[in-house]
Write a protein that holds these residues in place. Sequence first.
Motif, PDB file in Angstrom:
ATOM      1  N   HIS A  71       0.806  -1.021   0.183  1.00  0.00           N
ATOM      2  CA  HIS A  71       0.080  -0.106   0.163  1.00  0.00           C
ATOM      3  C   HIS A  71       0.931   1.338  -0.346  1.00  0.00           C
ATOM      4  O   HIS A  71       0.544   2.201  -0.625  1.00  0.00           O
ATOM      5  N   MET A  72       1.913   1.161   0.836  1.00  0.00           N
ATOM      6  CA  MET A  72       2.798   2.467   0.905  1.00  0.00           C
ATOM      7  C   MET A  72       3.430   2.590  -0.415  1.00  0.00           C
ATOM      8  O   MET A  72       3.688   3.924  -0.720  1.00  0.00           O
ATOM      9  N   ILE A  73       3.935   1.616  -1.157  1.00  0.00           N
ATOM     10  CA  ILE A  73       4.790   1.824  -2.251  1.00  0.00           C
ATOM     11  C   ILE A  73       3.804   2.514  -3.172  1.00  0.00           C
ATOM     12  O   ILE A  73       3.948   3.333  -3.810  1.00  0.00           O
ATOM     13  N   TYR A  74       2.455   1.918  -3.435  1.00  0.00           N
ATOM     14  CA  TYR A  74       1.494   2.310  -4.407  1.00  0.00           C
ATOM     15  C   TYR A  74       1.300   3.967  -4.032  1.00  0.00           C
ATOM     16  O   TYR A  74       1.101   4.765  -4.920  1.00  0.00           O
ATOM     17  N   HIS A  75       1.043   4.080  -2.796  1.00  0.00           N
ATOM     18  CA  HIS A  75       0.538   5.810  -2.723  1.00  0.00           C
ATOM     19  C   HIS A  75       1.753   6.554  -2.556  1.00  0.00           C
ATOM     20  O   HIS A  75       1.737   7.615  -3.206  1.00  0.00           O
ATOM     21  N   THR A  76       3.053   6.242  -2.178  1.00  0.00           N
ATOM     22  CA  THR A  76       4.154   6.927  -2.415  1.00  0.00           C
ATOM     23  C   THR A  76       4.536   7.171  -4.078  1.00  0.00           C
ATOM     24  O   THR A  76       4.851   8.481  -4.430  1.00  0.00           O
ATOM     25  N   LYS A 113      13.789   2.718  -3.530  1.00  0.00           N
ATOM     26  CA  LYS A 113      13.787   2.277  -4.987  1.00  0.00           C
ATOM     27  C   LYS A 113      12.696   2.078  -5.929  1.00  0.00           C
ATOM     28  O   LYS A 113      12.450   2.350  -6.719  1.00  0.00           O
ATOM     29  N   GLU A 114      11.822   1.426  -5.268  1.00  0.00           N
ATOM     30  CA  GLU A 114      10.407   0.968  -5.927  1.00  0.00           C
ATOM     31  C   GLU A 114       9.404   2.073  -6.130  1.00  0.00           C
ATOM     32  O   GLU A 114       8.650   2.498  -7.120  1.00  0.00           O
TER      33      GLU A 114
END
Length: 272
Positions: A71-76, A113-114
């Motif tokens: 979730h945090m990767i998606y929102h970031t 990175k991602e």
Amino acid sequence: MSVTPTTRKRVTTRRLIDMKASGTPIACLTAYDAITAGILDGAGVDVLLVGDSVGNVVQGHDTTIPVTLEHMIYHTQAVVRAVEHALVVTDMPFMTYQVTPQEAFRNAGRLMKEAGSGAVKLEGGQRVLEAVHMMTDSGIPVMAHLGLTPQSIHQFGSYKERGVSQQEADDIKRDAIALEKAGAFAIVLEKIPASLAAEVTALVRVPTIGIGAGPNCDGQILVWTDMMGMSTEFRPRFVRRYAEIHDVMTRAVRSYVSDVKGHTFPTDEESY
Ligand code: KIV
């Protein structure tokens, strides 16, 4: 002082430390999506935190506990796409940094990175020091978070003010010094007495960012939906409401519904 967003340089962790040294207050808000992040960035915010408060605000949970690294990767990623000036910091969610320092390090690396984040934030003092050391030694900037740490809600049992007892106040001061030593570039202080926040701010050279921690921190942060008045229920005294968006949106949507039902939208000019 007025902010001219077009002349602003990209905010770095170094710049935040310099802002503390020169007595320049640091303005921070949360953000979870691209359109909002673009508005907040354009209006002069220094730091945008992709907070795990996304669990409450966007996902509708009662706590931040269910939020995942994905979730945090998606929102970031969404926030990073829209931001030109602010430093983007991403919260490490519950159980992505508590198991081992090595796992914490790997997960922080994914956020950099991602997701393209400029830094990570994690909650706690003594128990996260090794992980903070490992990250900062490898070039991952870390924002720390002391006082009320919402991921520990089931341990605390409530969202009440922290650092009121002498023991807790001493622990917070000791943790702040240790986190600075471990390389943290800033420390969020949540819901602690203003006098304690002032003491911590004087003890460390890195900036303190307050939320419900009084006026003597080096910067302030609020959850953007709280300060915009999106909710009718959540009204803690540390949130100043700069708008009443709940009312604005309700009025606008009522007009739209009325226009659709009254066959006055769309008109010929609004059609092809
Ligand atoms: O998740 C969050 O939004 C936060 C801020 C309230 C500091 O941690």
